[in-house]
Write an enzyme that holds these catalytic residues in place. Structure first.
Site, PDB file in Angstrom:
ATOM      1  N   SER A 178       0.843  -1.193   0.000  1.00 29.60           N
ATOM      2  CA  SER A 178       0.000   0.000   0.000  1.00 29.60           C
ATOM      3  C   SER A 178       0.880   1.246   0.000  1.00 29.60           C
ATOM      4  O   SER A 178       1.692   1.411  -0.906  1.00 29.60           O
ATOM      5  CB  SER A 178      -0.953  -0.031   1.202  1.00 29.60           C
ATOM      6  OG  SER A 178      -1.881   1.030   1.153  1.00 29.60           O
ATOM      7  N   THR A 179       0.778   2.093   1.009  1.00 30.28           N
ATOM      8  CA  THR A 179       1.548   3.340   1.043  1.00 30.28           C
ATOM      9  C   THR A 179       3.043   3.054   0.957  1.00 30.28           C
ATOM     10  O   THR A 179       3.578   2.294   1.752  1.00 30.28           O
ATOM     11  CB  THR A 179       1.246   4.127   2.329  1.00 30.28           C
ATOM     12  OG1 THR A 179      -0.162   4.296   2.449  1.00 30.28           O
ATOM     13  CG2 THR A 179       1.917   5.486   2.293  1.00 30.28           C
ATOM     14  N   HIS A 205      -2.691  -0.964  -3.288  1.00 33.50           N
ATOM     15  CA  HIS A 205      -3.865  -0.143  -3.008  1.00 33.50           C
ATOM     16  C   HIS A 205      -3.800   1.153  -3.810  1.00 33.50           C
ATOM     17  O   HIS A 205      -2.963   2.016  -3.562  1.00 33.50           O
ATOM     18  CB  HIS A 205      -3.940   0.195  -1.515  1.00 33.50           C
ATOM     19  CG  HIS A 205      -4.208  -0.980  -0.647  1.00 33.50           C
ATOM     20  ND1 HIS A 205      -3.927  -0.999   0.696  1.00 33.50           N
ATOM     21  CD2 HIS A 205      -4.738  -2.204  -0.925  1.00 33.50           C
ATOM     22  CE1 HIS A 205      -4.272  -2.171   1.218  1.00 33.50           C
ATOM     23  NE2 HIS A 205      -4.758  -2.914   0.243  1.00 33.50           N
ATOM     24  N   MET A 298      -0.293   0.908   5.391  1.00 33.07           N
ATOM     25  CA  MET A 298      -1.063   1.107   6.611  1.00 33.07           C
ATOM     26  C   MET A 298      -2.121   0.024   6.751  1.00 33.07           C
ATOM     27  O   MET A 298      -2.677  -0.445   5.763  1.00 33.07           O
ATOM     28  CB  MET A 298      -1.732   2.487   6.568  1.00 33.07           C
ATOM     29  CG  MET A 298      -2.577   2.830   7.776  1.00 33.07           C
ATOM     30  SD  MET A 298      -3.200   4.534   7.694  1.00 33.07           S
ATOM     31  CE  MET A 298      -4.177   4.475   6.189  1.00 33.07           C
ATOM     32  N   ASP A 301      -4.269  -5.332   5.878  1.00 33.63           N
ATOM     33  CA  ASP A 301      -4.690  -6.099   4.710  1.00 33.63           C
ATOM     34  C   ASP A 301      -3.624  -7.125   4.340  1.00 33.63           C
ATOM     35  O   ASP A 301      -2.438  -6.818   4.274  1.00 33.63           O
ATOM     36  CB  ASP A 301      -4.934  -5.154   3.532  1.00 33.63           C
ATOM     37  CG  ASP A 301      -5.647  -5.829   2.368  1.00 33.63           C
ATOM     38  OD1 ASP A 301      -6.300  -6.855   2.595  1.00 33.63           O
ATOM     39  OD2 ASP A 301      -5.566  -5.301   1.241  1.00 33.63           O
TER      40      ASP A 301
END
Length: 361
Positions: A178-179, A205, A298, A301
């Site tokens: 993600s991030t 994401h 973050m 998941d």
């Protein structure tokens, strides 16, 4: 803990006011100033020393990309880009992530987004998160690798890995992030050889409209093929498939082949695409050696999907280390399951993948 100070940069006075008002609603955020272009932003950063900068991509005099490169070189700090969802806007946004931006927010309806309230909560949450991000990883270390080169030439630039197909069997690599993920993916995918004996499935994401640009960029700098996944396509070894933004990706058996299923089923834990959804689909595949990788991001998941994968078949799990994660959320949650086989710095993850794929392992 004090408030997060923010500089808002946008060439539109209306957008500067709107973004500032939205951020100021949060009790932990203080907008300390605004700037109308990149050059103005550099001056204001020096004067105000904000914790976080929100930076429009498309501006006159000095655009967001030009300003970002100077910020990350001279006064590095978390930067969140605001971008249109046009093709050019998406490509520039992916470039900004390579240049060191922490994350981005898509403007719902172009440069002047009267409906910016649709992403208001996401904007506030990302600004709060930004202050605690691992600033050491928001650098320009990958800039030298952004030049395109021939796929044919690239095959000669890396040492090939020898696979014994009879002993190895069929393998799958699946990655969730993600991030900070685009830079982490660049670290990993550019080190995988073109003759890798497995397909790679990736959930990053991202909203709709940006994953095609991400796939195109990674494809130009990697020896393997990288593409945005298409519903119904037959999977090939040596190719990385990135889940389309805004859609789940599942891998299913079709005869003797694997195919990709893209759908709009329910959002899982706030995400679509979701790492859990992809991992769970992979858990249903029999007679495959599976490697699961969870990198910076973050939240949690991927952890539930990892549990399901580990409960079925042969699975090796890799988690990115806290040291190199921009945000140590998803990897931390994965480690907490006690199912991770190897914790590795991001620059080592490709080698660990190849180790687990090797017939001598």
């Amino acid at each position: 803990m004090g408030k997060t100070s923010v500089l808002v940069v946008d060439d539109s006075a209306f957008m500067r006011k709107l973004i500032s008002d939205f951020l100021s609603e949060h009790e932990q955020i203080q907008v300390v100033g605004t700037a109308r272009n990149g050059a103005d932003a550099l001056t204001k950063i020096e004067e105000l020393n904000p914790d976080v900068v929100t930076l429009d991509v498309e501006m006159p005099i000095m655009n967001g990309l030009e300003a970002l490169k100077i910020i990350m070189k001279k006064c590095p700090r978390p930067v969140i880009m605001l971008s249109s969802t046009t093709k050019d806007g998406a490509e520039n946004t992916i470039l900004s992530l390579q240049y060191g931006a922490l994350d981005f927010i898509p403007k719902p309806s172009g440069s002047i987004s009267l409906d910016l309230h649709k992403v208001k909560e996401e904007l506030k949450n990302k600004v709060i998160l930004a202050k605690s991000a691992n600033l050491k990883k928001l650098d320009n270390q990958l800039l030298q690798k952004t030049t395109s080169y021939s796929k044919i030439d690239s095959k000669n630039s890396q040492s090939p890995v020898s696979f014994d197909n009879d002993r190895l069997g069929q393998s799958i690599v699946c990655i969730g992030t993600s991030t900070g993920g685009p830079r982490a993916l660049q670290h990993v995918l550019t080190k995988l050889p073109s003759d890798i004996n497995a397909p790679i499935f990736i959930v990053q994401h991202m909203p709709q409209g940006f994953t095609q640009s991400l796939a195109n960029r990674l494809h130009t700098i990697s020896s393997i093929d990288v593409k945005e996944a298409v519903n119904g396509e037959v999977v090939k070894k040596g190719t990385a498939y990135i889940a389309p933004g805004g859609s789940h990706m599942k891998i299913v058996k079709s005869g003797s082949a694997l195919t990709i299923k893209i759908d709009q089923s329910d959002i899982r834990n706030g995400h679509r695409p979701s790492v859990d959804v992809m991992f769970e689909s992979v858990s249903e595949l029999n007679n495959y050696r599976k490697i699961a990788v969870i990198m910076t991001g973050m939240g949690s998941d991927g952890s539930e999907g990892l549990k399901k994968m580990k409960s079925k078949g042969v699975v090796k799990a890799i988690s990115e280390s806290e040291e190199t994660s921009v945000v140590y959320g998803m990897p931390k949650s994965a480690v907490a399951t006690n199912l991770v086989d190897r914790v590795a710095n991001v620059e080592e993850i490709a080698d660990v993948i190849l180790h687990f794929l090797s017939p001598t392992y």
